[in-house]
Each structure stands twice: as C-alpha cells, then as structure tokens.
Design an enzyme around this catalytic site. Structure first.
Site, PDB file in Angstrom:
ATOM      1  N   SER A 124       0.838  -1.202   0.000  1.00 15.14           N
ATOM      2  CA  SER A 124       0.000   0.000   0.000  1.00 15.14           C
ATOM      3  C   SER A 124       0.867   1.244   0.000  1.00 15.14           C
ATOM      4  O   SER A 124       1.970   1.252   0.573  1.00 15.14           O
ATOM      5  CB  SER A 124      -0.869  -0.024   1.262  1.00 15.14           C
ATOM      6  N   TYR A 149      -2.092  -0.800  10.674  1.00 12.75           N
ATOM      7  CA  TYR A 149      -2.307  -1.509   9.404  1.00 12.75           C
ATOM      8  C   TYR A 149      -1.104  -1.305   8.477  1.00 12.75           C
ATOM      9  O   TYR A 149      -0.550  -2.246   7.916  1.00 12.75           O
ATOM     10  CB  TYR A 149      -3.589  -0.998   8.738  1.00 12.75           C
ATOM     11  N   LYS A 153       1.987  -3.822   6.823  1.00 13.37           N
ATOM     12  CA  LYS A 153       2.430  -3.902   5.420  1.00 13.37           C
ATOM     13  C   LYS A 153       3.949  -3.751   5.331  1.00 13.37           C
ATOM     14  O   LYS A 153       4.613  -4.460   4.566  1.00 13.37           O
ATOM     15  CB  LYS A 153       1.742  -2.822   4.577  1.00 13.37           C
TER      16      LYS A 153
HETATM   17  P1  NAD Z   1     -10.914  -7.474   0.997  1.00 19.12           P
HETATM   18  O1  NAD Z   1     -11.125  -7.471   2.462  1.00 19.12           O
HETATM   19  O2  NAD Z   1     -12.072  -7.255   0.104  1.00 19.12           O
HETATM   20  O3  NAD Z   1     -10.211  -8.843   0.553  1.00 19.12           O
HETATM   21  C1  NAD Z   1      -9.356  -9.569   1.410  1.00 19.12           C
HETATM   22  C2  NAD Z   1      -9.818 -11.017   1.406  1.00 19.12           C
HETATM   23  O4  NAD Z   1      -8.930 -11.781   2.226  1.00 19.12           O
HETATM   24  C3  NAD Z   1     -11.232 -11.202   1.961  1.00 19.12           C
HETATM   25  O5  NAD Z   1     -11.986 -11.970   1.044  1.00 19.12           O
HETATM   26  C4  NAD Z   1     -11.011 -11.938   3.277  1.00 19.12           C
HETATM   27  O6  NAD Z   1     -12.086 -12.812   3.563  1.00 19.12           O
HETATM   28  C5  NAD Z   1      -9.719 -12.672   3.019  1.00 19.12           C
HETATM   29  N1  NAD Z   1      -8.912 -12.965   4.218  1.00 19.12           N
HETATM   30  C6  NAD Z   1      -8.517 -12.097   5.195  1.00 19.12           C
HETATM   31  N2  NAD Z   1      -7.744 -12.719   6.085  1.00 19.12           N
HETATM   32  C7  NAD Z   1      -7.614 -14.019   5.671  1.00 19.12           C
HETATM   33  C8  NAD Z   1      -6.907 -15.148   6.157  1.00 19.12           C
HETATM   34  N3  NAD Z   1      -6.153 -15.068   7.261  1.00 19.12           N
HETATM   35  N4  NAD Z   1      -6.992 -16.306   5.475  1.00 19.12           N
HETATM   36  C9  NAD Z   1      -7.731 -16.389   4.333  1.00 19.12           C
HETATM   37  N5  NAD Z   1      -8.413 -15.346   3.823  1.00 19.12           N
HETATM   38  C10 NAD Z   1      -8.353 -14.173   4.486  1.00 19.12           C
HETATM   39  O7  NAD Z   1      -9.751  -6.385   0.694  1.00 19.12           O
HETATM   40  P2  NAD Z   1      -9.249  -5.794  -0.695  1.00 19.12           P
HETATM   41  O8  NAD Z   1      -9.645  -4.360  -0.770  1.00 19.12           O
HETATM   42  O9  NAD Z   1      -9.564  -6.714  -1.811  1.00 19.12           O
HETATM   43  O10 NAD Z   1      -7.681  -5.785  -0.407  1.00 19.12           O
HETATM   44  C11 NAD Z   1      -6.841  -6.866  -0.781  1.00 19.12           C
HETATM   45  C12 NAD Z   1      -5.435  -6.588  -0.304  1.00 19.12           C
HETATM   46  O11 NAD Z   1      -5.000  -5.344  -0.836  1.00 19.12           O
HETATM   47  C13 NAD Z   1      -5.302  -6.460   1.214  1.00 19.12           C
HETATM   48  O12 NAD Z   1      -4.099  -7.068   1.620  1.00 19.12           O
HETATM   49  C14 NAD Z   1      -5.236  -4.971   1.438  1.00 19.12           C
HETATM   50  O13 NAD Z   1      -4.523  -4.642   2.602  1.00 19.12           O
HETATM   51  C15 NAD Z   1      -4.506  -4.499   0.195  1.00 19.12           C
HETATM   52  N6  NAD Z   1      -4.785  -3.086  -0.135  1.00 19.12           N
HETATM   53  C16 NAD Z   1      -6.077  -2.678  -0.320  1.00 19.12           C
HETATM   54  C17 NAD Z   1      -6.316  -1.332  -0.592  1.00 19.12           C
HETATM   55  C18 NAD Z   1      -7.745  -0.845  -0.778  1.00 19.12           C
HETATM   56  O14 NAD Z   1      -7.957   0.370  -0.717  1.00 19.12           O
HETATM   57  N7  NAD Z   1      -8.735  -1.713  -1.015  1.00 19.12           N
HETATM   58  C19 NAD Z   1      -5.267  -0.427  -0.706  1.00 19.12           C
HETATM   59  C20 NAD Z   1      -3.964  -0.878  -0.544  1.00 19.12           C
HETATM   60  C21 NAD Z   1      -3.739  -2.227  -0.259  1.00 19.12           C
HETATM   61  N1  UFG Z   2     -13.410  10.590   3.118  1.00 18.77           N
HETATM   62  C1  UFG Z   2     -14.467  11.412   3.465  1.00 18.77           C
HETATM   63  N2  UFG Z   2     -15.610  10.823   3.935  1.00 18.77           N
HETATM   64  C2  UFG Z   2     -15.738   9.476   4.067  1.00 18.77           C
HETATM   65  C3  UFG Z   2     -14.648   8.641   3.704  1.00 18.77           C
HETATM   66  C4  UFG Z   2     -13.498   9.241   3.234  1.00 18.77           C
HETATM   67  O1  UFG Z   2     -14.376  12.637   3.364  1.00 18.77           O
HETATM   68  O2  UFG Z   2     -16.792   9.018   4.532  1.00 18.77           O
HETATM   69  C5  UFG Z   2     -12.181  11.219   2.587  1.00 18.77           C
HETATM   70  C6  UFG Z   2     -10.984  10.942   3.470  1.00 18.77           C
HETATM   71  O3  UFG Z   2     -10.923  11.891   4.524  1.00 18.77           O
HETATM   72  C7  UFG Z   2      -9.849  11.088   2.462  1.00 18.77           C
HETATM   73  C8  UFG Z   2     -10.467  10.611   1.144  1.00 18.77           C
HETATM   74  O4  UFG Z   2     -11.884  10.667   1.344  1.00 18.77           O
HETATM   75  O5  UFG Z   2      -9.523  12.438   2.322  1.00 18.77           O
HETATM   76  C9  UFG Z   2     -10.079   9.187   0.786  1.00 18.77           C
HETATM   77  O6  UFG Z   2     -10.335   8.359   1.908  1.00 18.77           O
HETATM   78  P1  UFG Z   2     -10.327   6.762   1.792  1.00 18.77           P
HETATM   79  O7  UFG Z   2     -10.651   6.239   3.147  1.00 18.77           O
HETATM   80  O8  UFG Z   2     -11.173   6.332   0.664  1.00 18.77           O
HETATM   81  O9  UFG Z   2      -8.825   6.431   1.385  1.00 18.77           O
HETATM   82  P2  UFG Z   2      -7.447   6.698   2.151  1.00 18.77           P
HETATM   83  O10 UFG Z   2      -6.597   7.471   1.201  1.00 18.77           O
HETATM   84  O11 UFG Z   2      -7.656   7.272   3.489  1.00 18.77           O
HETATM   85  O12 UFG Z   2      -6.919   5.204   2.389  1.00 18.77           O
HETATM   86  C10 UFG Z   2      -6.561   4.361   1.311  1.00 18.77           C
HETATM   87  C11 UFG Z   2      -6.748   2.895   1.670  1.00 18.77           C
HETATM   88  C12 UFG Z   2      -5.765   2.469   2.722  1.00 18.77           C
HETATM   89  C13 UFG Z   2      -4.378   2.876   2.377  1.00 18.77           C
HETATM   90  C14 UFG Z   2      -4.328   4.326   2.038  1.00 18.77           C
HETATM   91  C15 UFG Z   2      -2.967   4.738   1.566  1.00 18.77           C
HETATM   92  O13 UFG Z   2      -8.055   2.663   2.153  1.00 18.77           O
HETATM   93  O14 UFG Z   2      -5.783   1.056   2.791  1.00 18.77           O
HETATM   94  O15 UFG Z   2      -5.250   4.617   0.990  1.00 18.77           O
HETATM   95  O16 UFG Z   2      -2.660   4.037   0.416  1.00 18.77           O
HETATM   96  F1  UFG Z   2      -3.549   2.612   3.419  1.00 18.77           F
END
Ligand code: NAD
Ligand code: UFG
Length: 339
Positions: A124, A149, A153
């Site tokens: 991330s 979190y 990572k």
């Molecule tokens: P998500 O929660 O939708 O998907 C994660 C999946 O992993 C889920 O289906 C959950 O059931 C499964 N899971 C969790 N722990 C487990 C375990 N111990 N064993 C087996 N399955 C398990 O999340 P996502 O948004 O698809 O994110 C996927 C990955 O990308 C995560 O590692 C997250 O940290 C990373 N990531 C997500 C974002 C974002 O904004 N969505 C940003 C940066 C990084």
């Molecule tokens: N925001 C609002 N209202 C809401 C939700 C979000 O105003 O109800 C704003 C937040 O304050 C921020 C922007 O929308 O300014 C984006 O927020 P998100 O929560 O969608 O995303 P972030 O950038 O905070 O976080 C994301 C991922 C994290 C990751 C991070 C850095 O969710 O997993 O980017 O990569 F760690």
C-alpha cells in the site's frame, strides 16, 4: 500459469481472478470469507464461464496451507488475504499483526518448502509515511506508516524481501494507491461489511439510498478546493497490474524482489469525486463538512513511471469510468452480494 490467489473472494482479488482467466491463466482461490461472501464465487464462475477451484480456510492454518501448496502444482501466488481497515487497526492491533504478518509467514514458509517460485504481494502507498515528497517514488527512504495496518504492510514487505534474498520465492511488492470502481459487467464490486470506511463505497451507498449523507472529513487542507487529494485507480487496471507483475517476474528470473507503485499519477479531491459520481449516476450526493479524520494526509499520488517502463502497465481508466462502473455495480446490487 496456475496461480493461487489468497483473498481471491475479496474486492481486488475477485477482479484479479477474472483478469487471470481472461489472460489464459488458471486461478485457484483461497479465502476464509472473513471479509467476503461465498456467493462471490458463483459470480466469478458466471463471468469467466468456468469452475473456479476454491479452498475455504484461514491461511494461518499451517497444516492446511502446507498441504495445499505441496499438492497444488502452483507456478505462483498472488497474496491479497489480510485485514485492511486503517481505523480498526488502531483498536485491535494484535488482530492485524496476527492476521497480516501471521498469514504471510505461514504462506512464505509453505511456498518455500513446496518450491513455488513467484509471489505477488498487496502492499500500500501507506508505507511511504507522512514525510515522503509527492509524487511518491519506490526508491523513497525511510519507509514508515502512521497506523498499525500500514506497519503490518511494512513488516510484510521486509519479511518477503528477506526471504526472497535468501533464495525463497521471488517477490513483487505492489504498492496500491486508492483502488475504486467495479467490473464493467456490474456483477462484482466492492461490498464492505458494515459502514464503509472508504470514500467511494460510502458515496455509492448514499447514491443508492442506503445512507442519508456523506461526511466530508475536512475542507481546510492546503489543496485547491480544501479537501484531500488521492490517486484513485480503477480496480480492473489494478488487476491488470497484478498479471503484468506476475508475468514480469516469471520472465525475469534474475529479479529477486522489486517494488512497483500502481496508481494513476494524479490527485482527485473529495469534492471532485462527489461531482463525478453525481454526474455518472444522475443522483445527488447529499454531503456536509465534518472535522478532519485523524491520520489523513492532505494529498498524495504516485509516480507510476517504473511500472510503465518495466511492466508496460499504466492506469488507463478515467474517474468517469470508475464512477460509472461503481454505480452499475451498486445500483444492480443495492445490498451487495446475496447471502
Ligand atoms: P478485501 O477485504 O475485500 O479482501 C481480502 C480477502 O482476504 C477477503 O476476502 C477476506 O475474507 C480474506 N482474508 C482475510 N484474512 C484471511 C486469512 N487469514 N486467510 C484467508 N483469507 C483471508 O480487501 P481488498 O480491498 O480486496 O484488499 C486486498 C489486499 O490489498 C489487502 O491485503 C489490502 O490490505 C490491500 N490493499 C487494499 C487497498 C484498498 O484500498 N482496497 C489499498 C492498498 C492495499
Ligand atoms: N473521506 C471522506 N468521507 C468518508 C470517507 C473518506 O471525506 O466518509 C475522505 C478521506 O478523509 C480522504 C479521502 O476521502 O480524504 C479518501 O479516503 P479513503 O478512506 O477512501 O482512502 P485513504 O486514502 O484514506 O486510504 C486508502 C486505503 C488504505 C491505504 C491508504 C494509503 O483505504 O488502505 O489509501 O494508500 F492505506
């Protein structure tokens, strides 16, 4: 390639499963469904027209993970499984370290003993911390994060790099910016449990009538309209980035570990996102300004040139497409997945 996709039922994993099939690979899903629903798998089968081999257990189960890797004949693993809610990670840090670091440790060991050579890891942009200059570049040091979190990572990145350097699975560290959007079919998308933490699913739930209004967390940031800017990228672009990294590592046995930013390379503000969604959905998004959310940064986006030069990947899909595809998913599935 036969590819194990941990967390393959989740938001990003499910889109990557579809892309893997489209590109001629054979994905196998491993998911505990702690943050997803089993009904996702039927949608994946509908979209891909094939049976998706699925294993339902927790990756931290050493015996089951070893058995799957030993017998699975995998060419690679894409590792999405983990917990991802930034706020929650401050309340239950042990759960975050246990799940995220614990599952990565078990997986790395199982891959090492089974001789699976390639791992693509979900990292991330949060690993750049609060002080990195924008745009973020992969070479920035020192890495840091302002929440548990993000620190899981960082630990996972270091663990996997150390294992790769010692001759274990070679690893791609993919640092995602802000993934949003949904498959253009509207059949799979983001379905958060409870109140969404992130901006896009919250906006989508307001648009569809599940929530009354959005709170905009602060409008006094040093940005053009006062609201924070983020680098949103379409989840299908992100899925393509995983396949590109997988194929790159397979074609470059000399590359042991490498980080790539996956982002679009520019910022979009909260108010700009609201306006884009209103236009894509034809629905108003009632919103009010609320206090800043602790830990939020004013603005950041990626320098994604390394991924373009080395992987031949760039984020192609526009903010308008991200909103239109999210709306197709949300309006067709107002309550998310069945079950
Ligand atoms: P998500 O929660 O939708 O998907 C994660 C999946 O992993 C889920 O289906 C959950 O059931 C499964 N899971 C969790 N722990 C487990 C375990 N111990 N064993 C087996 N399955 C398990 O999340 P996502 O948004 O698809 O994110 C996927 C990955 O990308 C995560 O590692 C997250 O940290 C990373 N990531 C997500 C974002 C974002 O904004 N969505 C940003 C940066 C990084
Ligand atoms: N925001 C609002 N209202 C809401 C939700 C979000 O105003 O109800 C704003 C937040 O304050 C921020 C922007 O929308 O300014 C984006 O927020 P998100 O929560 O969608 O995303 P972030 O950038 O905070 O976080 C994301 C991922 C994290 C990751 C991070 C850095 O969710 O997993 O980017 O990569 F760690």
């Amino acid at each position: 390639m036969r590819v194990l996709v941990t967390g393959g039922a989740g938001y990003i994993g499910s889109h990557t499963v579809v892309r893997l099939v489209e590109d001629g690979h054979e994905p196998v899903v491993l998911d505990s469904f702690v943050n997803s629903r089993p009904s996702v798998i039927a949608r994946l089968e509908e979209l891909t027209g094939r049976t998706i081999e699925t294993h339902s257990f927790d990756l931290r189960d050493v015996d089951k993970t070893n058995a799957l890797l030993d017998d699975g004949r995998f060419d690679a693993v894409i590792h999405f499984a983990g917990l991802k809610a930034v706020g929650e990670s401050s309340q239950i840090p042990l759960e975050y370290y246990d799940n995220n670091v614990g599952s990565t440790l078990v997986l790395a060991r199982a891959m090492d003993r089974a001789g699976v050579p390639v791992l693509v890891f979900s990292s991330s942009a949060t690993v750049y911390g609060e002080l990195a200059p924008v745009p973020y570049v992969e070479t920035h040091e020192p890495l840091a994060s302002n929440n548990p979190y993000g620190r899981t990572k960082l630990v996972q990145e270091m663990l996997l790099s150390d294992v790769a350097t010692a001759g274990g699975p070679r690893v791609a560290l993919l640092r995602y910016f802000n993934p949003v959007g949904a498959h253009p079919s509207g059949r799979i998308g983001e379905d958060p449990h409870g109140v969404p933490n992130n901006l896009m699913p919250f906006i989508a739930q307001v648009a569809v009538g599940r929530r009354e209004q959005l709170q905009v967390f602060g409008n006094d940031y040093p940005t053009p309209d006062g609201t924070p800017q983020r680098d949103y990228l379409h989840v299908v672009d992100l899925a393509e980035g995983h396949v590109a990294a997988l194929e790159y590592l397979s074609d470059h046995p000399d590359v042991v570990e490498r980080a790539w930013n996956l982002g679009g390379g520019h910022g979009t503000s909260v108010l700009e996102m609201i306006a884009a969604f209103e236009s894509a959905s034809g629905r108003p998004i009632p919103h009010e300004v609320a206090p800043r959310r602790t830990g939020d940064l004013a603005a950041f986006w990626a320098d994604a040139s390394r991924a373009e030069t080395e992987l031949g990947w760039r984020a192609e899909r526009s903010i308008e497409q991200m909103c239109a595809d999210t709306w197709r998913w949300q309006s067709g599935n107002p309550q998310g997945y069945p079950g």
